[in-house]
Design a protein around this motif. Structure first.
Motif, PDB file in Angstrom:
ATOM      1  N   PRO A 178       0.814  -1.225   0.000  1.00 36.49           N
ATOM      2  CA  PRO A 178       0.000   0.000   0.000  1.00 36.49           C
ATOM      3  C   PRO A 178       0.844   1.270   0.000  1.00 36.49           C
ATOM      4  N   GLU A 179       1.965   1.269   0.733  1.00 33.75           N
ATOM      5  CA  GLU A 179       2.818   2.450   0.777  1.00 33.75           C
ATOM      6  C   GLU A 179       3.432   2.721  -0.590  1.00 33.75           C
ATOM      7  N   TRP A 180       3.936   1.660  -1.229  1.00 34.57           N
ATOM      8  CA  TRP A 180       4.519   1.804  -2.573  1.00 34.57           C
ATOM      9  C   TRP A 180       3.487   2.341  -3.553  1.00 34.57           C
ATOM     10  N   MET A 181       2.266   1.797  -3.515  1.00 32.37           N
ATOM     11  CA  MET A 181       1.223   2.235  -4.441  1.00 32.37           C
ATOM     12  C   MET A 181       0.858   3.692  -4.213  1.00 32.37           C
ATOM     13  N   GLU A 182       0.882   4.135  -2.983  1.00 30.26           N
ATOM     14  CA  GLU A 182       0.579   5.525  -2.701  1.00 30.26           C
ATOM     15  C   GLU A 182       1.639   6.448  -3.314  1.00 30.26           C
ATOM     16  N   TYR A 183       2.909   6.036  -3.247  1.00 23.71           N
ATOM     17  CA  TYR A 183       3.967   6.824  -3.884  1.00 23.71           C
ATOM     18  C   TYR A 183       3.815   6.829  -5.411  1.00 23.71           C
ATOM     19  N   ILE A 184       3.372   5.698  -5.976  1.00 20.32           N
ATOM     20  CA  ILE A 184       3.128   5.643  -7.417  1.00 20.32           C
ATOM     21  C   ILE A 184       2.070   6.673  -7.802  1.00 20.32           C
ATOM     22  N   GLU A 187       4.628   4.633 -17.044  1.00 20.34           N
ATOM     23  CA  GLU A 187       4.975   4.354 -15.648  1.00 20.34           C
ATOM     24  C   GLU A 187       4.905   2.849 -15.341  1.00 20.34           C
ATOM     25  N   GLU A 188       5.631   2.059 -16.137  1.00 15.57           N
ATOM     26  CA  GLU A 188       5.653   0.599 -15.991  1.00 15.57           C
ATOM     27  C   GLU A 188       4.258   0.000 -16.163  1.00 15.57           C
ATOM     28  N   ASN A 189       3.470   0.583 -17.068  1.00 11.60           N
ATOM     29  CA  ASN A 189       2.110   0.142 -17.367  1.00 11.60           C
ATOM     30  C   ASN A 189       1.143   0.358 -16.206  1.00 11.60           C
ATOM     31  N   LEU A 190       1.524   1.167 -15.247  1.00 12.60           N
ATOM     32  CA  LEU A 190       0.670   1.422 -14.092  1.00 12.60           C
ATOM     33  C   LEU A 190      -0.286   2.585 -14.309  1.00 12.60           C
ATOM     34  N   THR A 191       0.075   3.504 -15.197  1.00 14.06           N
ATOM     35  CA  THR A 191      -0.691   4.736 -15.367  1.00 14.06           C
ATOM     36  C   THR A 191      -0.794   5.101 -16.841  1.00 14.06           C
ATOM     37  N   LEU A 192      -1.981   5.470 -17.275  1.00 13.31           N
ATOM     38  CA  LEU A 192      -2.154   5.998 -18.626  1.00 13.31           C
ATOM     39  C   LEU A 192      -1.768   7.473 -18.653  1.00 13.31           C
ATOM     40  N   GLN A 193      -1.290   7.915 -19.804  1.00 13.39           N
ATOM     41  CA  GLN A 193      -1.035   9.337 -20.002  1.00 13.39           C
ATOM     42  C   GLN A 193      -1.636   9.768 -21.336  1.00 13.39           C
ATOM     43  N   ILE A 194      -2.089  11.005 -21.386  1.00 13.93           N
ATOM     44  CA  ILE A 194      -2.619  11.596 -22.620  1.00 13.93           C
ATOM     45  C   ILE A 194      -1.808  12.848 -22.901  1.00 13.93           C
ATOM     46  N   ARG A 198       2.334  19.398 -23.156  1.00 14.24           N
ATOM     47  CA  ARG A 198       1.135  19.372 -22.299  1.00 14.24           C
ATOM     48  C   ARG A 198       0.606  17.946 -22.223  1.00 14.24           C
ATOM     49  N   TYR A 199       0.525  17.401 -21.015  1.00 11.11           N
ATOM     50  CA  TYR A 199       0.002  16.045 -20.857  1.00 11.11           C
ATOM     51  C   TYR A 199      -0.564  15.836 -19.465  1.00 11.11           C
ATOM     52  N   VAL A 200      -1.386  14.784 -19.332  1.00 12.17           N
ATOM     53  CA  VAL A 200      -2.003  14.458 -18.049  1.00 12.17           C
ATOM     54  C   VAL A 200      -1.833  12.969 -17.756  1.00 12.17           C
ATOM     55  N   ARG A 201      -1.940  12.623 -16.470  1.00 16.12           N
ATOM     56  CA  ARG A 201      -1.964  11.236 -16.026  1.00 16.12           C
ATOM     57  C   ARG A 201      -3.423  10.835 -15.815  1.00 16.12           C
ATOM     58  N   VAL A 202      -3.733   9.582 -16.195  1.00 16.34           N
ATOM     59  CA  VAL A 202      -5.091   9.051 -16.042  1.00 16.34           C
ATOM     60  C   VAL A 202      -5.031   7.751 -15.243  1.00 16.34           C
ATOM     61  N   ALA A 203      -5.876   7.642 -14.231  1.00 21.77           N
ATOM     62  CA  ALA A 203      -5.967   6.443 -13.385  1.00 21.77           C
ATOM     63  C   ALA A 203      -4.598   6.007 -12.866  1.00 21.77           C
ATOM     64  N   PRO A 204      -3.888   6.867 -12.128  1.00 24.00           N
ATOM     65  CA  PRO A 204      -2.572   6.494 -11.595  1.00 24.00           C
ATOM     66  C   PRO A 204      -2.635   5.216 -10.769  1.00 24.00           C
ATOM     67  N   GLY A 205      -1.732   4.284 -11.057  1.00 24.08           N
ATOM     68  CA  GLY A 205      -1.675   3.023 -10.350  1.00 24.08           C
ATOM     69  C   GLY A 205      -2.750   2.029 -10.743  1.00 24.08           C
ATOM     70  N   GLY A 206      -3.567   2.355 -11.740  1.00 26.96           N
ATOM     71  CA  GLY A 206      -4.696   1.501 -12.108  1.00 26.96           C
ATOM     72  C   GLY A 206      -4.374   0.327 -12.998  1.00 26.96           C
ATOM     73  N   GLN A 207      -3.132   0.270 -13.531  1.00 28.77           N
ATOM     74  CA  GLN A 207      -2.710  -0.831 -14.410  1.00 28.77           C
ATOM     75  C   GLN A 207      -3.629  -0.968 -15.626  1.00 28.77           C
ATOM     76  N   ASN A 208      -3.618   0.030 -16.471  1.00 31.82           N
ATOM     77  CA  ASN A 208      -4.396  -0.007 -17.708  1.00 31.82           C
ATOM     78  C   ASN A 208      -3.473   0.017 -18.917  1.00 31.82           C
TER      79      ASN A 208
END
Length: 360
Positions: free
Chosen positions: A171-177, A213-220, A233-243
């Motif tokens: 859980p701690e690692w995922m929170e940092y992700i 991010e090692e397939n953990l987070t989508l970016q647009i 200009r870019y954003v992160r989508v569903a950080p840590g969601g593995q999409n």
């Protein structure tokens, strides 16, 4: 147009030569009354790129004519696209200003496994090519995403330095992700870009959507005016969601994105997201799939959503049934996207007629 334009998901799909279409992980570009299907050429025994990106054309979306290799791999040692590299999920968009066709794809350097995590870009004067390779690289080096504008880099650096104390998947690692630890790790060299697609919006702006991010987070990430580079200009989508495997479309002012989980070549349950702006926030919804094997996306993985008429809600979901033991035998799932109570639904059918979607 033939009135018997039947689509049979998961079956062998022969081209005009009687050969199973070899255009995997691909997308379709419409030019007037002709559709062009671009995809990975898969060999019989390896998923590495031994040929390049193939192109097929069709008037009715069922009967396809082989147009050749749009982008060839290189025989030059050390080339980014050297024969034997990994070249996946090619998508082609047309730039009205430059009158060029622009191809984006996921690229891994030969002999490096999946460590490079790069995008690749190629351009052409004609739809079917030949495409000329421009460059490959990581995304937006030394730039923070707009929805992670003021990260605590000191805390993130300390977290990265705590290996092996800070174990993956805790859980701690995922929170940092979620706070951007891998975004910070890749800050100088640029963000990882694996499974990807590109999307041109109604206003002509184009976007690169990719698993990072090692397939953990989508970016647009926004593309520049000629569609060959990022603007920063870019954003992160569903950080840590593995999409991964993003496929995006727009209907009635809402952006929809279908993705998959991360289970290698094995199928899993599709995910779906929606947003009123491509910059988010993105809300996750249940899988849009219903019917036999819906919890495994009918045995496939999303690759693209073909927009036939965005105003009328006519879309086709495209997916691949991967067969890594015999890559060239991978199959295609094409199914119509329907809307129920304003939400996309993809229902399995053994055979369907695509003429109604093509007609005005």
């Amino acid at each position: 147009m033939k009135v018997n334009a039947e689509i049979r998901p998961g079956e062998i799909w022969p081209d005009d030569r009687g050969v199973h279409i070899n255009a995997h992980g691909g997308g379709v570009l419409r030019c007037g009354d002709t559709f062009y299907w671009f995809g990975e050429h898969k060999a019989d025994t390896t998923s590495s790129a031994m040929v390049g990106v193939t192109c097929y054309s069709s008037k009715d979306l069922e009967h396809w004519t082989y147009r050749g290799v749009a982008l060839k791999v290189s025989d030059t040692p050390g080339s980014d696209i050297e024969r034997g590299c990994i070249l996946e999920r090619p998508k082609v968009i047309y730039n009205k200003k430059t009158k060029k066709y622009v191809m984006w794809f996921h690229l891994e350097l030969k002999g490096k496994g999946y460590a490079a995590a790069r995008y690749g870009v190629a351009v052409a004067d004609k739809t079917e090519g030949p495409y000329t390779f421009v460059r490959s690289g990581r995304v937006n080096p030394k730039i923070w995403p707009v929805n992670l504008a003021n990260p605590d880099t000191k805390a993130l650096t300390e977290a990265m330095n705590r290996k092996p104390e800070l174990q993956w998947w805790t859980p701690e690692w995922m929170e940092y992700i979620k706070q951007g630890m891998f975004t910070w790790r890749d800050f100088d060299g640029g963000q990882m870009a694996r499974d990807q697609t590109v999307y041109v919006d109604d206003d002509g702006k184009a976007y690169h959507i990719y698993s990072s991010e090692e397939n953990l987070t989508l970016q647009i990430a926004e593309l520049n005016d000629d569609y060959t580079a990022h603007t920063g200009r870019y954003v992160r989508v569903a950080p840590g969601g593995q999409n991964e495997a993003p496929a995006i479309f727009k209907y009635n002012g809402t952006y929809w994105m279908i993705t998959s989980g991360c289970t290698g070549w094995a199928p899993n349950k599709a995910r779906m997201f929606k947003a009123k702006s491509i910059w988010g926030p993105w809300e996750q919804l249940p899988t849009p799939c219903i019917g036999p094997d819906a919890d495994k996306t009918f045995g496939g993985q999303s690759t693209y959503v073909l927009t036939l008429d965005g105003k009328q809600g006519k879309f086709v979901f495209m997916a691949d049934i991967w067969r890594p033991e015999h890559p060239s035998d991978a199959r295609y799932i094409w199914l119509p996207i329907k809307f129920r109570d304003g939400v996309p639904v993809i229902e399995w059918t053994d055979e369907w007629n695509i003429v109604s979607l093509l007609s005005d």
